[in-house]
Design a protein around this motif. Structure first.
Motif, PDB file in Angstrom:
ATOM      1  N   ASP A 153      92.528 -20.628 130.709  1.00  0.00           N
ATOM      2  CA  ASP A 153      91.603 -21.126 129.696  1.00  0.00           C
ATOM      3  C   ASP A 153      90.341 -20.276 129.634  1.00  0.00           C
ATOM      4  O   ASP A 153      89.895 -19.757 130.650  1.00  0.00           O
ATOM      5  N   VAL A 200     100.450 -17.729 112.871  1.00  0.00           N
ATOM      6  CA  VAL A 200     100.010 -18.002 114.241  1.00  0.00           C
ATOM      7  C   VAL A 200     100.531 -19.373 114.660  1.00  0.00           C
ATOM      8  O   VAL A 200     100.392 -20.338 113.913  1.00  0.00           O
ATOM      9  N   ILE A 216      92.653 -13.113 118.937  1.00  0.00           N
ATOM     10  CA  ILE A 216      93.545 -13.292 117.782  1.00  0.00           C
ATOM     11  C   ILE A 216      92.717 -13.265 116.490  1.00  0.00           C
ATOM     12  O   ILE A 216      93.046 -12.565 115.534  1.00  0.00           O
ATOM     13  N   LYS A 217      91.611 -14.002 116.510  1.00  0.00           N
ATOM     14  CA  LYS A 217      90.779 -14.101 115.317  1.00  0.00           C
ATOM     15  C   LYS A 217      90.231 -12.723 114.902  1.00  0.00           C
ATOM     16  O   LYS A 217      90.302 -12.354 113.739  1.00  0.00           O
ATOM     17  N   LYS A 219      85.439 -27.549 122.640  1.00  0.00           N
ATOM     18  CA  LYS A 219      86.398 -26.643 123.275  1.00  0.00           C
ATOM     19  C   LYS A 219      86.697 -27.020 124.719  1.00  0.00           C
ATOM     20  O   LYS A 219      87.589 -26.452 125.336  1.00  0.00           O
ATOM     21  N   SER A 264     100.388 -22.164 117.917  1.00  0.00           N
ATOM     22  CA  SER A 264      99.844 -22.526 119.225  1.00  0.00           C
ATOM     23  C   SER A 264     100.806 -23.505 119.858  1.00  0.00           C
ATOM     24  O   SER A 264     101.113 -24.544 119.269  1.00  0.00           O
ATOM     25  N   ASN A 323     100.217 -18.193 120.401  1.00  0.00           N
ATOM     26  CA  ASN A 323      99.107 -18.539 121.255  1.00  0.00           C
ATOM     27  C   ASN A 323      99.690 -19.474 122.319  1.00  0.00           C
ATOM     28  O   ASN A 323      99.899 -20.645 122.054  1.00  0.00           O
ATOM     29  N   LYS A 356      91.706 -15.849 124.278  1.00  0.00           N
ATOM     30  CA  LYS A 356      92.888 -15.700 123.409  1.00  0.00           C
ATOM     31  C   LYS A 356      92.512 -15.926 121.956  1.00  0.00           C
ATOM     32  O   LYS A 356      92.829 -15.102 121.097  1.00  0.00           O
ATOM     33  N   ASP A 357      91.860 -17.047 121.707  1.00  0.00           N
ATOM     34  CA  ASP A 357      91.548 -17.402 120.322  1.00  0.00           C
ATOM     35  C   ASP A 357      90.684 -16.344 119.657  1.00  0.00           C
ATOM     36  O   ASP A 357      90.938 -15.939 118.524  1.00  0.00           O
ATOM     37  N   LYS A 381     101.536 -26.177 122.516  1.00  0.00           N
ATOM     38  CA  LYS A 381     100.881 -27.134 123.422  1.00  0.00           C
ATOM     39  C   LYS A 381     101.945 -27.768 124.308  1.00  0.00           C
ATOM     40  O   LYS A 381     103.110 -27.402 124.229  1.00  0.00           O
TER      41      LYS A 381
END
Ligand code: ATP
Ligand code: MG
Length: 303
Positions: A82, A104, A90-91, A218, A106, A137, A86-87, A108
């Motif tokens: 964490d 994309v 990617i962004k 977050k 994600s 992701n 990553k986010d 979970k």
């Protein structure tokens, strides 16, 4: 392509290479320093950001060709602890890309329906179509990471008990390697990124989230608890890379304590992958050229 662009591509290739692991046998995670910036100091940051911008426009151009050619697909997999970024990676890296050519997903914790299937099922459904870039992701690699670190998750998978032996992780590695070879043989190019953040930097970022109301969303208490399993995770990551880094589907182990650096390495590796496809716009045949000429005449003749 312009001469500067060709030079830029070469530089990107050289830049990404040290982080690429395509034969995992001798891979040791403790040889990778999360704060590494390839000798670039913070003074180089503005230049690195400029290079990233240039890389992003190049990516957009390459993606346009990927889409037009409609032969290859590119699958980018992101795994990390964490707050490793990553986010953000990617962004930023994908910011110039036409959204129609990119997806994309994600992944979970699996749903009840997903748990009723084999472990590759939910991700297989999301493999990008030809002409597209797919971003995972998190991915099926969670099956040898979080599921390995927390054995109660494996119990939830309702596997027949005689299939759950101490070889299960090696079997999953073998299955993943076969799956990735299968995809590669079908025109899906795979590149995998482990954003390697240090324990101290993660703590700093968590505290940052706790101190900033705009970042509260977050943070979850579970994230802080997972820190207690840091060593188990590092062991699992190392074993995963040792067993699943291949020529066709290499891992990039990207130092992640400095976000600007992480993004440059990721962009460089994605450029390298697309360039290696030797993309070009489809050539139009004689018949089609004739059709185009007629259409043009028709347009010119009209009002
Ligand atoms: P963020 O960085 O925003 O927190 P995230 O990717 O961590 O994003 P979360 O909502 O925290 O998103 O949920 C992801 C959680 O799901 C992770 O803890 C991950 O380990 C877990 N997970 C993903 N795949 C699996 C799996 N196959 N089995 C069990 N848990 C999984
Ligand atoms: Mg999370």
């Amino acid at each position: 392509m312009k001469k500067e662009m060709i030079e830029f591509i070469k530089q990107a290739q050289v830049f990404a290479k040290p982080y690429r692991v395509s034969d995992g046998k001798k891979f040791r995670l403790n040889k990778i320093d999360p704060s590494d910036t390839a000798g670039l100091t913070s003074e180089a940051k503005p230049r690195a950001k400029e290079a990233l911008q240039m890389g992003i426009s190049l990516l957009a151009e390459l993606q346009d060709m990927l889409y037009a050619q409609d032969r290859w697909a590119l699958l980018l997999i992101f795994q990390a602890m964490d707050a490793a970024g990553k986010d953000g990676a990617i962004k930023h890296v994908m910011s110039g890309i036409n959204p129609q050519g990119c997806e994309v997903y994600s992944f979970k914790a699996p749903s009840t329906e997903e748990l009723d299937h084999d472990f590759l099922w939910r991700t297989h459904l999301r493999i990008p179509e030809r002409g597209r870039i797919g971003i995972f992701n998190r991915s099926y690699y969670e099956e040898v990471l979080v599921v390995r670190v927390h054995s109660e998750l494996l119990e939830k998978q309702k596997l027949p008990s005689h299939l759950v032996t101490k070889s299960i992780w090696d079997e999953r590695f073998a299955d993943i390697r076969s799956f990735e070879r299968y995809l590669t043989r079908n025109g899906v190019m795979i590149r995998k990124f482990f954003l390697h953040v240090s324990e101290e930097e993660q703590k700093r970022r968590f505290l940052d989230r706790l101190n900033d109301p705009e970042k509260h969303w977050k943070f979850s208490a579970a994230d802080a608890r997972e820190r207690g399993f840091w060593q188990d995770y590092m062991t699992a990551y190392q074993d995963m890379i040792q067993h699943t880094a291949t020529d066709d589907a290499p891992w990039y182990v990207v130092p992640a304590d400095n976000k600007w650096f992480t993004r440059v390495v990721v962009a460089a590796a994605v450029i390298d992958a697309l360039v290696s496809m030797d993309l070009s716009y489809p050539k139009v045949d004689k018949e089609k050229l004739k059709e185009l000429a007629e259409a043009k005449q028709l347009l010119l003749a009209g009002k």
